[in-house]
Design an enzyme around this catalytic site. Structure first.
Site, mmCIF file in Angstrom:
data_model
loop_
_atom_site.group_PDB
_atom_site.id
_atom_site.type_symbol
_atom_site.label_atom_id
_atom_site.label_comp_id
_atom_site.label_asym_id
_atom_site.label_seq_id
_atom_site.Cartn_x
_atom_site.Cartn_y
_atom_site.Cartn_z
ATOM 1 N N ASP A 1 90.792 -4.361 77.041
ATOM 2 C CA ASP A 1 90.884 -3.089 76.316
ATOM 3 C C ASP A 1 89.519 -2.373 76.253
ATOM 4 O O ASP A 1 89.048 -2.041 75.174
ATOM 5 C CB ASP A 1 91.412 -3.409 74.904
ATOM 6 C CG ASP A 1 91.674 -2.179 74.071
ATOM 7 O OD1 ASP A 1 92.070 -1.149 74.642
ATOM 8 O OD2 ASP A 1 91.473 -2.249 72.849
ATOM 9 N N GLU B 1 90.706 -14.507 73.969
ATOM 10 C CA GLU B 1 92.157 -14.327 74.017
ATOM 11 C C GLU B 1 92.781 -14.731 75.346
ATOM 12 O O GLU B 1 93.561 -13.977 75.933
ATOM 13 C CB GLU B 1 92.525 -12.875 73.670
ATOM 14 C CG GLU B 1 92.146 -12.486 72.256
ATOM 15 C CD GLU B 1 92.789 -11.206 71.773
ATOM 16 O OE1 GLU B 1 93.253 -10.418 72.606
ATOM 17 O OE2 GLU B 1 92.829 -11.006 70.550
ATOM 18 N N TYR C 1 95.539 -9.303 63.755
ATOM 19 C CA TYR C 1 95.883 -7.896 63.501
ATOM 20 C C TYR C 1 97.191 -7.776 62.729
ATOM 21 O O TYR C 1 97.986 -6.877 62.992
ATOM 22 C CB TYR C 1 95.968 -7.143 64.834
ATOM 23 C CG TYR C 1 94.606 -6.978 65.507
ATOM 24 C CD1 TYR C 1 93.772 -5.927 65.152
ATOM 25 C CD2 TYR C 1 94.169 -7.886 66.476
ATOM 26 C CE1 TYR C 1 92.533 -5.777 65.745
ATOM 27 C CE2 TYR C 1 92.928 -7.735 67.074
ATOM 28 C CZ TYR C 1 92.114 -6.679 66.706
ATOM 29 O OH TYR C 1 90.878 -6.524 67.290
ATOM 30 N N GLU D 1 87.939 -10.943 65.050
ATOM 31 C CA GLU D 1 88.452 -9.573 65.154
ATOM 32 C C GLU D 1 89.497 -9.351 64.085
ATOM 33 O O GLU D 1 90.396 -10.178 63.893
ATOM 34 C CB GLU D 1 89.123 -9.325 66.526
ATOM 35 C CG GLU D 1 88.159 -9.239 67.675
ATOM 36 C CD GLU D 1 88.840 -8.880 69.000
ATOM 37 O OE1 GLU D 1 89.925 -8.263 68.988
ATOM 38 O OE2 GLU D 1 88.270 -9.235 70.056
HETATM 39 C C1 GCB Z 1 91.948 -7.644 70.866
HETATM 40 C C2 GCB Z 1 90.943 -7.688 71.957
HETATM 41 C C3 GCB Z 1 90.031 -6.478 71.958
HETATM 42 C C4 GCB Z 1 90.848 -5.216 71.683
HETATM 43 C C5 GCB Z 1 91.492 -5.344 70.323
HETATM 44 C C6 GCB Z 1 92.344 -4.134 69.958
HETATM 45 O O1 GCB Z 1 92.523 -8.617 70.479
HETATM 46 O O2 GCB Z 1 90.189 -8.869 71.956
HETATM 47 O O3 GCB Z 1 89.380 -6.403 73.189
HETATM 48 O O4 GCB Z 1 90.087 -4.055 71.778
HETATM 49 O O5 GCB Z 1 92.307 -6.464 70.299
HETATM 50 O O6 GCB Z 1 91.840 -3.189 69.383
HETATM 51 O O7 GCB Z 1 93.531 -4.148 70.281
#
Ligand code: GCB
Length: 560
Positions: free
Chosen positions: A152, A387, A439, A475
């Protein structure tokens, strides 16, 4: 190789500035001078310099060219050093290939002739595949070659970091390795790669006072009352090496890093990481290195009271580590093993996909990374992947070798950054520290923070119960449009980002095995075009031009 410097024995000339540049075909042969070239700035990505989509999103080869002369000094050796160029580089002197390098985030260093005039050509390929890091899928769509990047961030390309033409004396110092131990006093063990076995070593403390001396290419120097490298206190010692022909000063810090049960200890004391996953990403420059922008990022890290960052998802410019050393900021140093995940049922760890050949590249980049960064006190651990599909059958064998190779290179803890659930994870037991990306409340349970709270807590608890290792939440975050406000708080608003991060922090505070929190992301950054990416990823706590969103003020207070 040591970083190029200027001193009474060494000369280093910056080749930054404007170079000749052209998009070229796959059959391009640099036997003749580049024709129809335009100018390109070095360092920078080339993508955002141009005004057409064809050039910005170009896939294939580009050539950079420059005329050089090295005849001013005729003894010793001349070399070129490119801090990083993405992704696969072939370097030519007067049309003859002298260097091949697969790895867009690590230095390229090679000898050049002593000559009145010669032409240096750097041919760069931005096409990634299964035998590169990061991983991407190359395919043909409607007769055109296209690439699916499984990560991403925008696939910026070009000569991204400083380029030096530098001169080394005959029988120069090739390398310096420094390790420290603390036992009341400190032992500084050093190894100098040089022919001169009776070289002189001096150690200066952070005030420049001589505190130790020795003779010989390997040895130990005892330091009384060492001034330790600590969070916020970048106390740096200097090892000064003199041989009969050469001189080099290498900075280092005296500090210890250990894992004890589920805690991370710096100098014997438990630490908690507060900070971010970052990106090297700026308007116009793309991934090009720039000291002013690097400094601004560190000023903001200090302003917000962060003590750490992860070099997501690739090794950064060396200046970033140097600044972290100086300012006492902890760094998780990540290799670009990202994209080992297709977000589908297709197996990643399989014969024709991520295979033994990929593993070789992965290992050789780890060797290059540790070799480059071994003396930085700010680097407290290495992350071997972000990941990856660690629930797949093939992942364990792949990572078993990656971990044992990394252990042969460094004594520092090794991390893997995970997305899969604890139950399915077949790899995390190999790590010393587990990084978890979560997330819940964004990609799942969007807008429902109460459900998210319980799910998050259970999720983290399951990880701890299964692996009993320190966990860092590497994250967590929400896409947030700067200036979008909403009561009640809904997705994409600054209020939602604040509520989400507050909730995550409450959960972390209630769990003793959480050793750190790194918000995703430090700043908004560019990605490929996508329906969920409006001009990039907006999960930044700062905007892309490095101004705070509302949540920044909350983090600043709570990280005090
Ligand atoms: C993740 C990735 C990261 C993305 C992020 C997102 O899990 O490791 O590279 O930018 O999510 O914002 O979706």
């Amino acid at each position: 190789m040591l970083y190029p410097v200027n001193n009474s024995n060494r000369l280093s000339i910056s080749l930054n500035g404007l170079w000749d540049f052209a998009f070229v075909n796959d059959d391009y042969n640099p036997i003749n001078k580049l024709e129809n070239s335009t100018l390109m700035s070095v360092p920078s990505s080339y993508n955002d310099i141009f005004t057409t989509l064809k050039e910005r999103e170009y896939l294939g080869l580009v050539a950079y060219e420059k005329e050089l002369s090295t005849s001013s000094i005729t003894d010793g050796t001349w070399r070129i050093r490119i801090g990083a160029a993405a992704h696969i580089a072939r370097c030519y002197i007067d049309g003859k290939e002298v260097m091949y390098h697969n790895g867009g985030f690590l230095p390229i260093d090679f000898p050049v002739p002593t000559k009145e005039q010669f032409r240096l050509t750097i041919l760069l390929d931005n096409r990634l595949h299964y035998q590169t890091l990061p991983i991407a899928t190359l395919k043909t769509d409607n007769g055109n070659e296209t690439m699916d990047t499984h990560f991403d961030f925008f696939n910026y390309a070009g000569i991204h970091r400083n380029v030096f033409l530098y001169h080394l004396p005959k029988d120069h110092i090739n390398d310096i390795v420094i390790k420290t131990k603390v036992h009341g006093r400190a032992t500084v063990s050093y190894q100098i790669d040089t022919k001169d076995k009776s070289c002189t070593i001096k150690v200066k403390d952070p005030f420049g006072t001589l505190v130790g001396k020795s003779i010989g290419a390997n040895g130990d120097i005892l330091i009384n009352d060492p001034i330790l490298w600590e969070i916020g206190k970048g106390n740096l010692y200097t090892l000064c090496v003199s041989t009969s022909t050469d001189y080099y000063e290498e900075q280092f810090g005296i500090r210890t890093i250990e894992i004890q049960e589920h805690h991370i200890l710096l100098n014997g004391k438990k630490i908690y990481l507060k900070g971010f996953g970052m990106h090297e990403d700026h308007i116009t420059l793309g991934r090009g290195a720039n000291s002013a922008l690097n400094l601004r990022d560190f000023k903001l890290l200090q302003w917000i009271n962060a003590n750490s960052f992860r070099t997501s998802h690739y090794p950064y410019d060396e200046e970033m580590y140097y600044l972290a050393d100086k300012l006492g900021i902890l760094v998780i140093n990540e290799i670009p093993a990202v994209g080992m995940n297709f977000w589908s049922s297709t197996a990643v760890f399989a014969d024709n996909v991520v295979n033994d050949e990929t593993k070789e590249i992965h290992m050789s980049q780890l060797t290059e990374l540790v070799n480059r960064d071994k003396n930085h006190p700010s680097v407290i651990m290495y992350s071997v992947a972000n990941e990856a599909n660690t629930h797949e059958g093939g992942a364990f064998n792949y990572f078993k070798d990656i971990f044992s190779h990394t252990r042969s290179l460094t004594d520092l803890p090794i991390m893997i950054v995970e997305w899969v659930g604890a139950k399915e994870n077949k790899v995390a037991q190999l790590a010393d520290v587990i990084g978890l990306n979560r997330y819940i409340g964004w990609y799942v349970n969007l807008g429902d923070l109460e459900t998210s709270r319980n799910k998050l807590r259970d999720n983290l608890q399951e990880y701890y119960d299964k692996f009993k290792k320190p966990l860092i939440i590497t994250e967590f975050g929400t896409d947030t449009i700067a200036g979008l406000h909403s009561i009640p708080s809904v997705s994409f608003s600054e209020e939602y980002q604040l509520d989400f991060i507050k909730l995550y922090k409450e959960v972390f505070d209630s769990l003793d095995f959480v050793s750190g929190e790194q918000v995703w992301n430090f700043a908004d950054f560019m990605t490929k075009q996508g329906l969920t990416r409006i001009n990039g990823n907006k999960k930044g706590v700062f905007t892309r031009d490095r101004q705070p969103k509302m949540v920044a003020h909350f983090l600043r207070e709570s990280w005090k």
